[in-house]
Write a protein that holds these residues in place. Structure first.
Motif, short mmCIF file in Angstrom:
data_model
loop_
_atom_site.label_atom_id
_atom_site.label_comp_id
_atom_site.label_asym_id
_atom_site.label_seq_id
_atom_site.Cartn_x
_atom_site.Cartn_y
_atom_site.Cartn_z
N GLU A 152 0.82 -1.22 0.00
CA GLU A 152 0.00 0.00 0.00
C GLU A 152 0.85 1.26 0.00
O GLU A 152 0.34 2.35 0.23
N ARG A 164 -17.53 7.65 -0.73
CA ARG A 164 -18.05 6.43 -1.39
C ARG A 164 -19.41 6.70 -2.04
O ARG A 164 -19.64 6.34 -3.18
N ALA A 175 -9.05 0.59 3.02
CA ALA A 175 -9.88 -0.50 2.50
C ALA A 175 -11.12 0.04 1.78
O ALA A 175 -11.70 -0.64 0.94
N GLU A 176 -11.51 1.26 2.13
CA GLU A 176 -12.70 1.84 1.48
C GLU A 176 -12.42 2.19 0.01
O GLU A 176 -13.33 2.46 -0.75
N GLY A 177 -11.12 2.27 -0.34
CA GLY A 177 -10.77 2.47 -1.75
C GLY A 177 -10.88 3.89 -2.27
O GLY A 177 -10.82 4.12 -3.48
N THR A 178 -11.05 4.86 -1.38
CA THR A 178 -11.16 6.25 -1.86
C THR A 178 -10.06 7.16 -1.32
O THR A 178 -10.00 8.33 -1.70
N ALA A 198 -4.85 2.05 -1.50
CA ALA A 198 -5.13 0.70 -1.99
C ALA A 198 -4.26 0.47 -3.24
O ALA A 198 -4.11 1.39 -4.06
N SER A 217 -4.73 -0.74 -6.05
CA SER A 217 -5.35 -0.40 -7.35
C SER A 217 -5.24 1.10 -7.65
O SER A 217 -5.18 1.51 -8.80
N LEU A 218 -5.19 1.93 -6.60
CA LEU A 218 -5.05 3.38 -6.82
C LEU A 218 -3.59 3.76 -7.09
O LEU A 218 -3.31 4.79 -7.69
#
Ligand SMILES: Cc1ncc(COP(=O)(O)O)c(C=O)c1O
Length: 386
Positions: free
Chosen positions: A83, A183, A213-216, A239, A241-242
């Motif tokens: 991360e 979100r 974990a919220e991805g934002t 995260a 992916s970001l």
């Protein structure tokens, strides 16, 4: 070739006798030369020299693993190496995020007040900056919700803990609500958490980095405030992916991961425990400076200003009780051999005229006490002395 001007090496030059309370840099006396020397010597004595090569794009894995341990300990929330993305400091990280995630004309939200130099970066990228109101606890969620009814930002830029300039710290319930909103309304949160580890009083709420974990959330950290700005080293925590689009950008494809050389020294500073020890010393010294500035403001500026004392960071944020525009006092302050940053610098819309920021990071306790006295002389003499 000779030059009439002396050659300069640092961003802030102070003239002799000046006590500049505008500068938010660490003081020269707190820059850890011995620590850096020890860490560098240890690394340079090794045969293993990958730090001299183009680096792995997200940053050296050993360094990121050590940083993950350091953050798990100091943030009080588990941090994983996957991360973390190594940056050239929080400013460079912000610039890179703008490159990768925005295009000119996009909307970004900022706090009012906000870190003024972030505004410069957003300007460089042609972004449309919209302010969201704050109170002494940071972002006001109702104000954010109202703005979100009309506009959809790519991201919201916030300094949630010991904010620059206000010193405000967003309480946990507002952090949770902010994440929910991001979100629901589909925007990113760029949390500039460079002061989180510089808490001198009560423990700060969990950093926004605890909500990956919220991805934002993209959380920015930096060694500028906890070691030395000259290292130009920091990190983005998000995260995976970001982080992927960052590691794949053209800049890193061509130049490799950022600052492998510097990060190898800092890896030694973390592994040997030197960074934790240094952080403990900084908290003690800055905490003392904060209390010195608070006492001086209460003594010399009583009745002239209103403020909420910060629990960490580098700054006091004052409101002039008589509502004057603080920028009109700047010339007078300089004649009293001191300075501050006028409130309007921290406003995206030209507001906050009656505010000013004083820093307690650059000067030692004696200078701080004397500097605040000079500010008091500046405020109580109007029109300016000649
Ligand atoms: C809120 C904030 N973000 C970023 C920075 C700059 O950080 P860096 O040196 O890591 O680029 C500062 C420095 O004053 C700051 O106050």
């Amino acid at each position: 070739m000779s030059s009439a001007e002396p050659l300069r090496t640092t961003q802030a030059d102070t003239s002799p006798g000046m006590i500049d309370l505008a500068i938010g840099h660490p003081s020269p006396s707190l820059l850890p030369r011995e620590l850096i020397r020890g860490a560098a010597q240890q690394r340079l004595a090794m045969d293993f020299t990958p730090y001299l090569q183009y680096g792995y794009e997200p940053g050296d894995g050993f360094f990121r693993a050590a940083l993950a341990d350091f953050l798990s300990r100091n943030y009080g929330t588990e941090t994983r190496e996957s991360e973390l993305f190594v940056s050239g400091g929080a400013s460079q990280a912000l610039d890179l995020l703008c490159t990768v995630y925005t295009k000119p004309g996009d909307v970004v939200f900022v706090e009012e007040p906000t870190y003024f130099l972030a505004l410069r970066i957003f300007q460089d990228h042609g972004l449309h900056v919209v302010s969201v109101s704050t109170d002494e606890q940071g972002l006001i969620m109702e104000a954010l919700q109202e703005q979100l009814d009309n506009l959809r930002p790519v991201f919201l830029y916030t300094v949630p803990t010991h904010q620059n300039p206000s010193g405000a710290t967003l309480p946990l319930h507002r952090r949770r609500r902010l994440i929910e909103l991001s979100r629901e309304k589909d925007f990113l949160i760029v949390a500039d958490e460079v002061y989180h580890l510089l808490t001198y009083g009560d423990r700060a709420p969990l950093p926004l980095a605890a909500f990956l974990a919220e991805g934002t959330v993209l959380s920015l950290g930096s060694f500028s405030k906890i070691l030395a700005p000259g290292l130009r080293l920091g990190w983005i925590q998000a995260a995976p992916s970001l982080l992927l689009p960052l590691a794949k950008c053209g800049l890193l494809d061509s130049g490799g991961g950022l600052n492998p050389f510097t990060s190898s020294f800092v890896l030694s500073a973390i592994d040997t425990g030197m960074l934790d020890d240094h952080l403990g010393q900084l908290r003690g010294e800055y905490g003392h400076r904060l209390q010195t500035m608070r006492a001086a403001i209460e003594k010399h500026l009583a009745g002239l200003v209103e403020f909420s004392p910060p629990g960490g960071g580098f700054f006091f944020w004052l409101r002039l009780s008589d509502g004057r525009d603080s920028s009109t006092l700047l010339g007078n302050a300089k004649r009293h051999r001191t300075s501050f940053v006028p409130g309007s610098a921290f406003s995206a819309g030209g507001g906050l005229l009656d505010r000013l920021r004083l820093s307690f990071s650059f000067n030692g306790p004696e200078e701080i006490a004397e500097g605040v006295q000079r500010i008091a002389e500046t405020l109580s003499r109007n029109p300016p002395i000649v």
